[in-house]
Write a protein that holds these residues in place. Structure first.
Motif, PDB file in Angstrom:
ATOM      1  N   ASP A   1      -9.990 118.726  56.896  1.00  9.49           N
ATOM      2  CA  ASP A   1      -9.255 119.712  55.728  1.00  9.49           C
ATOM      3  C   ASP A   1      -9.778 120.668  55.399  1.00  9.49           C
ATOM      4  O   ASP A   1      -9.475 121.166  54.800  1.00  9.49           O
ATOM      5  CB  ASP A   1      -8.164 118.287  54.993  1.00  9.49           C
ATOM      6  N   GLY A   2     -10.847 120.943  56.111  1.00 10.40           N
ATOM      7  CA  GLY A   2     -11.427 121.860  55.427  1.00 10.40           C
ATOM      8  C   GLY A   2     -12.472 121.870  53.674  1.00 10.40           C
ATOM      9  O   GLY A   2     -13.029 122.793  53.647  1.00 10.40           O
ATOM     10  N   THR A   3     -11.953 120.624  53.347  1.00  8.06           N
ATOM     11  CA  THR A   3     -13.519 120.490  52.319  1.00  8.06           C
ATOM     12  C   THR A   3     -14.495 120.840  52.290  1.00  8.06           C
ATOM     13  O   THR A   3     -15.038 119.975  53.386  1.00  8.06           O
ATOM     14  CB  THR A   3     -12.410 119.197  52.046  1.00  8.06           C
ATOM     15  N   GLN A   4     -15.563 121.673  51.781  1.00  3.72           N
ATOM     16  CA  GLN A   4     -17.021 121.596  51.957  1.00  3.72           C
ATOM     17  C   GLN A   4     -17.624 121.066  51.423  1.00  3.72           C
ATOM     18  O   GLN A   4     -17.857 120.173  50.086  1.00  3.72           O
ATOM     19  CB  GLN A   4     -16.879 123.358  51.350  1.00  3.72           C
ATOM     20  N   LEU A   5     -18.738 119.956  52.882  1.00  2.00           N
ATOM     21  CA  LEU A   5     -19.706 118.820  52.287  1.00  2.00           C
ATOM     22  C   LEU A   5     -20.595 119.718  52.483  1.00  2.00           C
ATOM     23  O   LEU A   5     -21.624 120.616  53.500  1.00  2.00           O
ATOM     24  CB  LEU A   5     -19.190 118.082  53.355  1.00  2.00           C
ATOM     25  N   THR A   6     -21.860 118.824  51.947  1.00  3.35           N
ATOM     26  CA  THR A   6     -23.302 119.173  51.661  1.00  3.35           C
ATOM     27  C   THR A   6     -23.864 117.817  52.613  1.00  3.35           C
ATOM     28  O   THR A   6     -23.867 116.784  52.437  1.00  3.35           O
ATOM     29  CB  THR A   6     -23.677 119.325  50.560  1.00  3.35           C
ATOM     30  N   ALA A   7     -25.136 117.864  53.004  1.00  2.00           N
ATOM     31  CA  ALA A   7     -25.640 116.896  54.121  1.00  2.00           C
ATOM     32  C   ALA A   7     -27.215 117.710  53.955  1.00  2.00           C
ATOM     33  O   ALA A   7     -27.834 118.947  53.849  1.00  2.00           O
ATOM     34  CB  ALA A   7     -25.355 116.868  54.673  1.00  2.00           C
ATOM     35  N   TRP A   8     -28.896 116.567  54.294  1.00  2.00           N
ATOM     36  CA  TRP A   8     -29.844 117.238  54.647  1.00  2.00           C
ATOM     37  C   TRP A   8     -29.843 116.398  55.677  1.00  2.00           C
ATOM     38  O   TRP A   8     -29.688 115.082  56.109  1.00  2.00           O
ATOM     39  CB  TRP A   8     -30.880 116.222  53.601  1.00  2.00           C
ATOM     40  N   PHE A   9     -30.371 117.039  56.850  1.00  2.00           N
ATOM     41  CA  PHE A   9     -30.801 116.692  57.869  1.00  2.00           C
ATOM     42  C   PHE A   9     -32.801 116.763  57.924  1.00  2.00           C
ATOM     43  O   PHE A   9     -33.443 117.180  57.618  1.00  2.00           O
ATOM     44  CB  PHE A   9     -30.570 117.558  58.571  1.00  2.00           C
ATOM     45  N   LEU A  10     -33.167 115.841  58.233  1.00  2.00           N
ATOM     46  CA  LEU A  10     -34.244 115.198  57.862  1.00  2.00           C
ATOM     47  C   LEU A  10     -34.923 114.619  59.405  1.00  2.00           C
ATOM     48  O   LEU A  10     -34.621 114.230  60.216  1.00  2.00           O
ATOM     49  CB  LEU A  10     -34.712 114.184  57.362  1.00  2.00           C
ATOM     50  N   PRO A  11     -35.686 115.581  60.287  1.00  2.00           N
ATOM     51  CA  PRO A  11     -36.035 115.288  61.928  1.00  2.00           C
ATOM     52  C   PRO A  11     -37.110 114.594  61.466  1.00  2.00           C
ATOM     53  O   PRO A  11     -37.966 114.207  60.941  1.00  2.00           O
ATOM     54  CB  PRO A  11     -37.016 116.754  61.736  1.00  2.00           C
ATOM     55  N   ALA A  12     -37.291 113.880  62.839  1.00  2.00           N
ATOM     56  CA  ALA A  12     -38.056 112.986  62.628  1.00  2.00           C
ATOM     57  C   ALA A  12     -39.339 113.548  62.850  1.00  2.00           C
ATOM     58  O   ALA A  12     -39.528 114.770  63.219  1.00  2.00           O
ATOM     59  CB  ALA A  12     -37.922 112.191  64.229  1.00  2.00           C
ATOM     60  N   GLN A  13     -40.744 112.712  62.641  1.00  2.00           N
ATOM     61  CA  GLN A  13     -42.022 112.813  62.721  1.00  2.00           C
ATOM     62  C   GLN A  13     -42.515 112.091  64.046  1.00  2.00           C
ATOM     63  O   GLN A  13     -42.944 111.809  64.177  1.00  2.00           O
ATOM     64  CB  GLN A  13     -42.458 112.283  61.142  1.00  2.00           C
TER      65      GLN A  13
END
Length: 283
Positions: free
Chosen positions: A57-69
């Motif tokens: 619906d357009g609401t801005q969200l936040t996240a972290w992307f943690l790449p695999a080691q």
């Protein structure tokens, strides 16, 4: 007459108290966000990409992307529980990147620095948006996804997957989850002496059970399902996990009974024997 009047007055007061407890629907009972920064990925030796994306619906969200080691084995889309925000729940998944799994952990609306206010339908839409975003990332193998959900996140993940589809998801892992919002509300009322006598009418009169996770499960029957529940979980008792497991119509389902640990604490300790067991299950 006076005694009966007092009893009726007490009954009305208790029902009003129950209504007040549930007045915000799941907003007050199920969603308890805050904006505190608890941990940064760097504290655990993890790299992280700050991700900003929009819900359906357009609401801005936040996240972290943690790449695999090391060589990635897959990507975990993590649905966290009802309290705090992703910086607190990071502690539950911090061990996965060193084990070869990238992790996408996001905040529902109203949590952390995500915009908006949490509602049941809103956070489900947030989950749909998160799944779509991860599937579209060029650095993710969209055919090697795992959905890992804890507590309330289990209910959100079930409904999100039921609507967004299960393409590329190799397993759904639910720890400390439940199958009915209304039953959770009733159990909450049962724990308070002044609402205990009215737990059933209050939960049924004032609280919707839609979308009921137990009713959404048949849409996920093609997925492998792992349900994890603890004998000592007083927040979401083990009976809830058993109910999810038994209601799942798919053939590939597994139930792990954890002994003596509190709510969603299965993977917290570095020496937890359940960590290698989960990695073996995913492999």
């Amino acid at each position: 007459v006076g005694a009966r009047g007092s009893v009726r007055a007490l009954a009305r007061w208790a029902l009003l108290a129950a209504a007040a407890l549930l007045a915000g629907g799941c907003s007050g009972l199920f969603f308890q966000p805050n904006h505190t920064l608890y941990y940064l990925p760097e504290r655990f030796g993890l790299q992280a990409e700050d991700v900003f994306f929009r819900s359906t619906d357009g609401t801005q969200l936040t996240a972290w992307f943690l790449p695999a080691q090391g060589p990635p084995r897959g990507t975990v889309v993590y649905f966290h529980g009802n309290g705090a925000n992703l910086s607190n729940h990071l502690a539950f998944v911090r061990w996965l990147p060193p084990a070869g799994y990238s992790v996408f952990l996001f905040d529902y609306r109203g949590y952390g620095v995500s915009e908006g206010y949490p509602t049941r339908e809103g956070v489900i839409e947030d989950g749909i948006a998160a799944l779509r975003l991860v599937r579209a990332r060029p650095d993710v193998d969209a055919q090697r996804l795992v959905v890992f959900a804890q507590s309330l996140g289990g209910a959100v993940a079930i409904s999100s997957l039921a609507r967004a589809g299960t393409q590329g998801v190799r397993a759904l892992v639910i720890e400390g989850g439940f199958g009915s919002y209304r039953e959770e509300a009733r159990r909450f009322l049962d724990a308070h002496w002044f609402t205990w006598p009215f737990q059933y009418p209050a939960a049924y009169l004032f609280f919707s059970d839609q979308p009921r996770p137990l009713d959404e499960l048949p849409k996920l029957a093609a997925l492998p399902l792992l349900v994890i529940a603890s004998t000592a979980d007083t927040t979401v008792p083990i009976a809830n996990g058993r109910e999810l497991y038994e209601a799942f119509p798919g053939k590939d389902k597994t139930f792990w009974e954890v002994q003596g640990l509190p709510h969603v604490a299965t993977f917290v300790r570095d020496d937890s024997p359940w960590r290698p067991r989960l990695l073996k299950y995913l492999a």
